[in-house]
Design an enzyme around this catalytic site. Structure first.
Site, PDB file in Angstrom:
ATOM      1  N   SER A  92      12.731   2.047  69.001  1.00 16.03           N
ATOM      2  CA  SER A  92      13.193   3.504  69.630  1.00 16.03           C
ATOM      3  C   SER A  92      14.069   3.960  68.601  1.00 16.03           C
ATOM      4  O   SER A  92      14.366   3.446  67.723  1.00 16.03           O
ATOM      5  CB  SER A  92      13.871   3.036  70.777  1.00 16.03           C
ATOM      6  OG  SER A  92      14.596   4.324  71.200  1.00 16.03           O
ATOM      7  N   TYR A 101      20.140  -1.489  75.722  1.00 19.59           N
ATOM      8  CA  TYR A 101      18.924  -1.036  75.339  1.00 19.59           C
ATOM      9  C   TYR A 101      18.761  -0.871  73.790  1.00 19.59           C
ATOM     10  O   TYR A 101      18.097  -1.637  72.984  1.00 19.59           O
ATOM     11  CB  TYR A 101      18.202   0.178  75.899  1.00 19.59           C
ATOM     12  CG  TYR A 101      17.178   0.890  75.455  1.00 19.59           C
ATOM     13  CD1 TYR A 101      15.938   0.562  76.350  1.00 19.59           C
ATOM     14  CD2 TYR A 101      17.023   1.883  74.794  1.00 19.59           C
ATOM     15  CE1 TYR A 101      14.771   0.956  75.986  1.00 19.59           C
ATOM     16  CE2 TYR A 101      15.841   2.416  74.445  1.00 19.59           C
ATOM     17  CZ  TYR A 101      14.615   1.960  75.259  1.00 19.59           C
ATOM     18  OH  TYR A 101      13.597   2.725  74.616  1.00 19.59           O
TER      19      TYR A 101
HETATM   20  N1  NAD Z   1       9.409   6.971  76.648  1.00 19.49           N
HETATM   21  C1  NAD Z   1      10.248   6.974  75.846  1.00 19.49           C
HETATM   22  O1  NAD Z   1      11.266   8.203  75.710  1.00 19.49           O
HETATM   23  C2  NAD Z   1      10.587   5.965  74.781  1.00 19.49           C
HETATM   24  C3  NAD Z   1      11.542   6.106  73.704  1.00 19.49           C
HETATM   25  C4  NAD Z   1      11.540   5.212  72.567  1.00 19.49           C
HETATM   26  C5  NAD Z   1      11.057   4.063  73.046  1.00 19.49           C
HETATM   27  N2  NAD Z   1      10.350   3.860  74.161  1.00 19.49           N
HETATM   28  C6  NAD Z   1       9.590   2.342  74.197  1.00 19.49           C
HETATM   29  O2  NAD Z   1       8.448   2.613  74.422  1.00 19.49           O
HETATM   30  C7  NAD Z   1       7.973   1.444  75.119  1.00 19.49           C
HETATM   31  C8  NAD Z   1       6.871   1.764  76.138  1.00 19.49           C
HETATM   32  O3  NAD Z   1       7.690   2.665  77.225  1.00 19.49           O
HETATM   33  P1  NAD Z   1       7.276   3.893  78.304  1.00 19.49           P
HETATM   34  O4  NAD Z   1       7.918   5.119  77.512  1.00 19.49           O
HETATM   35  O5  NAD Z   1       5.776   3.908  78.028  1.00 19.49           O
HETATM   36  O6  NAD Z   1       7.810   3.475  79.489  1.00 19.49           O
HETATM   37  P2  NAD Z   1       7.211   3.066  80.798  1.00 19.49           P
HETATM   38  O7  NAD Z   1       8.135   2.777  81.569  1.00 19.49           O
HETATM   39  O8  NAD Z   1       6.184   3.956  81.599  1.00 19.49           O
HETATM   40  O9  NAD Z   1       6.067   1.817  80.385  1.00 19.49           O
HETATM   41  C9  NAD Z   1       6.423   0.571  80.023  1.00 19.49           C
HETATM   42  C10 NAD Z   1       5.769  -0.637  80.593  1.00 19.49           C
HETATM   43  O10 NAD Z   1       6.443  -1.894  80.368  1.00 19.49           O
HETATM   44  C11 NAD Z   1       5.937  -2.485  81.447  1.00 19.49           C
HETATM   45  N3  NAD Z   1       6.873  -3.593  81.686  1.00 19.49           N
HETATM   46  C12 NAD Z   1       8.277  -3.568  81.932  1.00 19.49           C
HETATM   47  N4  NAD Z   1       8.681  -4.871  81.977  1.00 19.49           N
HETATM   48  C13 NAD Z   1       7.943  -5.722  81.578  1.00 19.49           C
HETATM   49  C14 NAD Z   1       7.764  -7.197  81.364  1.00 19.49           C
HETATM   50  N5  NAD Z   1       8.657  -7.903  81.428  1.00 19.49           N
HETATM   51  N6  NAD Z   1       6.469  -7.699  81.075  1.00 19.49           N
HETATM   52  C15 NAD Z   1       5.233  -6.838  80.759  1.00 19.49           C
HETATM   53  N7  NAD Z   1       5.477  -5.473  80.998  1.00 19.49           N
HETATM   54  C16 NAD Z   1       6.641  -4.784  81.312  1.00 19.49           C
HETATM   55  C17 NAD Z   1       5.975  -1.741  82.721  1.00 19.49           C
HETATM   56  O11 NAD Z   1       5.573  -2.266  83.791  1.00 19.49           O
HETATM   57  C18 NAD Z   1       5.379  -0.558  82.191  1.00 19.49           C
HETATM   58  O12 NAD Z   1       4.019  -0.419  82.363  1.00 19.49           O
HETATM   59  C19 NAD Z   1       9.350   0.462  75.683  1.00 19.49           C
HETATM   60  O13 NAD Z   1       9.493  -0.418  74.870  1.00 19.49           O
HETATM   61  C20 NAD Z   1      10.245   1.839  75.473  1.00 19.49           C
HETATM   62  O14 NAD Z   1      11.474   1.106  75.238  1.00 19.49           O
HETATM   63  C21 NAD Z   1       9.997   4.659  75.027  1.00 19.49           C
END
Ligand code: NAD
Length: 261
Positions: A140, A153
């Protein structure tokens, strides 16, 4: 010809958000994908839509060792090998550090950081056995700088960069490249919980998000999960053949510096 023809890639957290777009794009580029998540219904539906010759869903709680072993077995049963992993699953909680319960801190570490470690530890030997491949970890922009109210986080995302660098060093001799994506704000249920609330007015929520990121981000908007998927594709495919151990920020310029306009 697809950029991932012949590849077999596990995508964790692949049922929605960025992971879903990664699964879709990788499949479109010729890979067979194993979608792991705890959202079984959404994951099954996505795998069905992509087709059984191309995709499988497995219940994979990334914080559980036994789930990783089962996912690897399922992937090999379905497609014969594994030569790619996208550690994408993650959770976010907002809290001041001094108010964060230990249980919450540990839960975030267990999913984001331990989950990434278990993924590397379980899948890297399989990738090596397949002759080499790639691991993409999802960090991130909070891996590169601080951000108030997301202390647990941010700590896990910093740790993921450490894991990425060490894994790259240790696995290079096995022809495995390991890199990290560092997204800024991306429009998924994680950053826009209104997407999950059937009672919310989507237009109003969308406008509020658009206004916020217009001010904060030099490129003037929130990122799209498809854009992060394109970066993950680059780091999984041959176009990045000489790159390993690196973090890649994808944030519309947010971390470029302080803006006065
Ligand atoms: N959306 C953002 O702005 C952003 C920014 C930086 C980093 N990220 C990172 O990107 C990745 C994806 O996030 P996103 O934005 O698509 O969010 P999201 O919440 O839409 O997707 C996350 C997915 O991870 C799954 N998940 C959660 N806990 C889990 C577990 N214990 N085992 C397996 N799956 C699990 C959820 O069910 C979901 O499908 C994450 O690692 C998040 O930290 C997101």
């Amino acid at each position: 010809m697809g950029k991932l023809d012949g590849r077999v890639v596990i995508v964790t957290g692949g049922a929605r958000g960025q992971g879903e777009q990664e699964a879709r794009l990788f499949a479109a580029e010729g890979a067979r994908v194993v979608i792991g998540d705890v959202l079984d219904e959404q994951g099954e539906t996505l795998a069905k839509e992509l087709g059984s010759d191309v995709a499988r869903y497995v219940h994979l709680d990334v914080s559980q060792e036994a789930d990783w072993d089962a996912a690897v077995s399922a992937a090999k049963d379905a497609f014969g090998k594994i030569d790619g992993l996208v550690n994408n699953a993650g959770i976010l909680r907002f809290n001041e550090l001094v108010s964060t319960p230990l249980e919450e801190f540990q839960k975030i570490i267990q999913v984001n950081q331990v989950g990434c470690f278990l993924g590397i530890r379980t899948v890297a030997p399989e990738i090596a056995a397949a002759g080499g491949g790639t691991i993409v970890n999802t960090a991130s922009y909070t891996a590169m700088t601080g951000m108030a109210y997301v202390g647990a986080y941010a700590a896990t995302k910093h740790a993921i960069l450490g894991l990425t660098r060490v894994a790259a060093l240790e696995l290079a001799a096995k022809n495995i490249r390991v890199n990290a994506v560092c997204p800024g704000a991306v429009d998924t249920p994680m950053t826009n919980p209104a997407q999950l609330d059937p009672g919310a007015d989507p237009a109003a929520a969308g406008e509020a998000v658009a206004e916020l990121y217009k001010k904060l981000v030099p490129l003037g908007r929130i990122g799209r999960p498809e854009e992060v998927a394109a970066l993950a594709l680059f780091l999984t495919g041959g176009d990045s053949a000489y790159i390993t151990g690196q973090p890649f920020v994808i944030d519309g310029g947010w971390l470029a510096g302080v803006s006065i306009v």
